[in-house]
Write a protein that holds these residues in place. Structure first.
Motif: not given
Ligand code: JB8
Length: 390
Positions: A70-83
């Motif tokens: 998450f840190d490296e990909l800078a997910i901030d503000g994204a929609t995290i989809v967890v099946p």
């Protein structure tokens, strides 16, 4: 739209770079990044799982690799989809919602699932949506991530052929598709339904609508009950599962009838579930629902040894909905359902049912016989008048 996938089986997501999304990728509509979660492990065995606190079977995915990803990909503000089997069921509505997002990050679990703190953390850095494909269990989230991706990407503006998907939405929303046929007109002795070859566009539209309703009632009654607009009547062929509600409606209606006629011997009053199930098998039975509630029914069949007569019966409307035209709608429906051989409609009513007699007369029926007994019955008939062929 940017799509990221965190998985310990990146090869499983290879289809994303082929076929459907592949075209969207080459067209610049989406950007796809598949990541091997083990890239964010640091031990010799590249461990991604561990035993559950509190004990129990199976393994749980460790939080640290996800956190570093998450840190490296800078997910901030994204929609995290967890099946996950415990997520929100994937529907067209959810797909449409996801299609509005700029970035989706799919976290594909394996084993017994992902440490809850990963999900809590993700929800703080972006929008967390746990998604389920349905009530069955896969080995991991990858297949679900593929399904969500395909459902979402085809909705993106500019995706090939999605002009069609817009019409598909607006047409028979909430119902299953009608069956489709193409050439040849006869294949292995199976004919295409003649109405589709008739050129009668109105008749074709009515037939398809009825097929959609029948299929939905038989296969997905939950859709019929849930998706219809408030107050809208939906007529569909009865299925055996309708029998208990039909019996209840029948009792509600015929108790009234019995009181009006002062005659408790009226046969429908003494029928049970088995009789109603037999009726659904042996007659063309239709039911009307309003917001899921069965509020009306009617049945018809060709009279034995009289193929030109269509016998109509058990025309029932819930007592609390009388006077809203439900009976008329049902009568017109069952008349239209008659096969082409039919030349006359026939129905029975109690001698003292003044209101019924008046209604049937207004609909074009005339008394042709009166039988013995305390309350009739009266036999009424009406000639069939076919709409001229166009
Ligand atoms: C471990 O059935 B599923 C599903 C099953 C899973 C995981 C994710 C999704 C992770 N088992 O949608």
């Amino acid at each position: 739209m940017r799509l990221d996938y965190l998985t310990i089986f990146p090869d499983y997501l290879a289809p994303l770079t082929l076929s459907l999304p592949g075209k969207a990728v080459s067209g610049g509509l989406i950007e796809v990044h598949v990541h091997d979660l083990r890239r964010w492990t640091h031990d010799r065995h590249r461990t991604v799982d561990d035993t559950p606190y509190g004990g129990g079977a199976g393994m749980v995915m460790k939080p640290e690799p996800f956190g570093e990803a998450f840190d490296e990909l800078a997910i901030d503000g994204a929609t995290i989809v967890v099946p996950t089997p415990s997520g929100r069921p994937l529907t067209q509505a959810l797909a449409r919602e996801l299609a509005t997002r700029e970035r989706l990050v799919f976290c594909c679990g394996r084993y017994e699932g992902i440490d809850q703190r990963v999900l809590d953390h993700a929800a703080e850095r972006g929008e967390l949506i746990e998604v389920s494909l349905g009530d069955y269990v896969l080995n991991g989230g990858e297949v679900a991530a593929l399904a969500v991706t395909e459902a979402v990407v085809r909705l993106l503006p500019g995706f090939m052929g999605n002009a069609e998907s817009l019409t598909e939405e607006s047409h028979e929303a909430g119902l299953l598709e009608y069956p489709s046929y193409t050439k040849p007109a006869v294949w292995r002795d199976r004919e295409v339904p003649p109405v589709l070859l008739s050129g009668d566009h109105g008749a074709i539209a009515r037939w398809r609508r009825q097929q959609s309703l029948d299929r939905t009632a038989a296969r997905r009654p939950d859709l019929l009950h849930g998706a219809q607009a408030a107050g809208e009547w939906v007529i569909a062929s009865a299925v055996p599962a309708d029998a208990p509600e039909l019996l209840t409606l029948q009792l509600a209606c015929w108790v009234t009838e019995a009181l009006v006629n002062d005659d408790l011997s009226i046969p429908p009053l003494h029928e049970g579930l088995a009789d109603v199930e037999a009726s659904v098998r042996d007659w063309d039975v239709y039911v009307v629902r309003v917001a899921g509630r069965l509020v009306g029914s009617v049945r018809g069949r060709v009279v034995d040894d009289e193929p030109t007569v269509w016998e109509i019966g058990r025309l029932m409307a819930a007592p609390d909905l009388r006077g809203r035209g439900l009976g008329r709608v049902l009568l017109e429906h069952i008349e239209r359902a008659a096969p082409p051989t039919v030349q006359r409609f026939r129905l029975f009513t109690g001698l003292h049912s003044e209101a019924n007699l008046r209604r049937y007369k207004r609909a074009g029926y005339r008394v042709v016989a009166t039988h013995d007994g305390p309350s009739g019955p009266v036999v009424l008939e009406k000639p069939q008048r076919r709409a001229p062929r166009t």
